[in-house]
Design a protein around this motif. Sequence first.
Motif, PDB file in Angstrom:
ATOM      1  N   GLY A  15       0.829  -1.217   0.000  1.00  0.00           N
ATOM      2  CA  GLY A  15       0.000   0.000   0.000  1.00  0.00           C
ATOM      3  C   GLY A  15       0.854   1.255   0.000  1.00  0.00           C
ATOM      4  N   LYS A  16       2.117   1.094   0.497  1.00  0.00           N
ATOM      5  CA  LYS A  16       3.036   2.248   0.527  1.00  0.00           C
ATOM      6  C   LYS A  16       4.222   1.997  -0.399  1.00  0.00           C
ATOM      7  CE  LYS A  16       2.243   3.316   5.410  1.00  0.00           C
ATOM      8  NZ  LYS A  16       1.772   2.000   5.904  1.00  0.00           N
ATOM      9  N   GLU A  19       3.136   0.975  -5.810  1.00  0.00           N
ATOM     10  CA  GLU A  19       1.696   0.713  -6.003  1.00  0.00           C
ATOM     11  C   GLU A  19       1.388   0.120  -7.377  1.00  0.00           C
ATOM     12  OE1 GLU A  19      -1.340   3.760  -5.528  1.00  0.00           O
ATOM     13  OE2 GLU A  19      -0.574   4.129  -3.510  1.00  0.00           O
ATOM     14  N   ASN A  20       2.185   0.532  -8.387  1.00  0.00           N
ATOM     15  CA  ASN A  20       1.952   0.026  -9.748  1.00  0.00           C
ATOM     16  C   ASN A  20       2.224  -1.475  -9.846  1.00  0.00           C
ATOM     17  OD1 ASN A  20       4.674   0.792  -9.207  1.00  0.00           O
ATOM     18  ND2 ASN A  20       5.179   0.590 -11.383  1.00  0.00           N
ATOM     19  N   TYR A  22       2.420  -3.647  -6.694  1.00  0.00           N
ATOM     20  CA  TYR A  22       1.770  -4.405  -5.608  1.00  0.00           C
ATOM     21  C   TYR A  22       0.345  -3.950  -5.294  1.00  0.00           C
ATOM     22  CZ  TYR A  22       6.554  -5.989  -4.924  1.00  0.00           C
ATOM     23  OH  TYR A  22       7.797  -6.531  -5.114  1.00  0.00           O
ATOM     24  N   GLY A  23      -0.080  -2.842  -5.919  1.00  0.00           N
ATOM     25  CA  GLY A  23      -1.436  -2.354  -5.689  1.00  0.00           C
ATOM     26  C   GLY A  23      -1.539  -1.442  -4.476  1.00  0.00           C
ATOM     27  N   LYS A  24      -2.759  -0.997  -4.212  1.00  0.00           N
ATOM     28  CA  LYS A  24      -3.018  -0.016  -3.156  1.00  0.00           C
ATOM     29  C   LYS A  24      -3.302  -0.670  -1.814  1.00  0.00           C
ATOM     30  CE  LYS A  24      -5.496   3.556  -5.890  1.00  0.00           C
ATOM     31  NZ  LYS A  24      -4.389   4.331  -6.360  1.00  0.00           N
ATOM     32  N   THR A  26      -3.196  -2.793   1.652  1.00  0.00           N
ATOM     33  CA  THR A  26      -2.157  -2.901   2.675  1.00  0.00           C
ATOM     34  C   THR A  26      -2.018  -4.347   3.166  1.00  0.00           C
ATOM     35  OG1 THR A  26      -3.754  -2.543   4.443  1.00  0.00           O
ATOM     36  CG2 THR A  26      -2.734  -0.569   3.492  1.00  0.00           C
TER      37      THR A  26
END
Length: 142
Positions: A15-16, A19-20, A22-24, A26
């Motif tokens: 999430g941090k 993002e491109n 692992y995605g948004k 968490t």
Amino acid sequence: MKILIINGPNLNMLGKREENIYGKNTYEDLCKQLNEFSFENNIEIEFFQSAIEGEIVNKIHQFQNYDGLIINPAAFSHYSIAIYDALLIAKIPKIEVHISNVHNRDDFRKNLITAQAVDGIISGLGFKGYELALEYIIATNV
Ligand code: DQA
């Protein structure tokens, strides 16, 4: 049935981080998703996350308390012989999961050391990969 889910370094930063790739969502979102899946499938799961190689090795040594193991060793996947050796000792169904497709990224990510000590590997299917690994372990324990 109790299944251990180990996540390695930097996965607590989902999430941090990138993002491109692992995605948004968490790490807490991942745990929530898998807790819901385990409730629906009537299984027990336990999470362990660490950036410390030795802690992951020590946790794998507790394999006798579990019916299956899912591990995303993160960067350790590409060079940790200690985790590879520990996985060889753990004689329970075990799957390595990667959120991203490690085969279409940097060349060094194609070198998979720990994956050689597990039953199978799921890579590139996002958080869904953990659910599919749980399904495999449930099927194996029937
Ligand atoms: C990862 C892939 C690894 O190459 C990387 O070091 C990670 C995460 C994945 O889940 O896609 O930290 O294991």
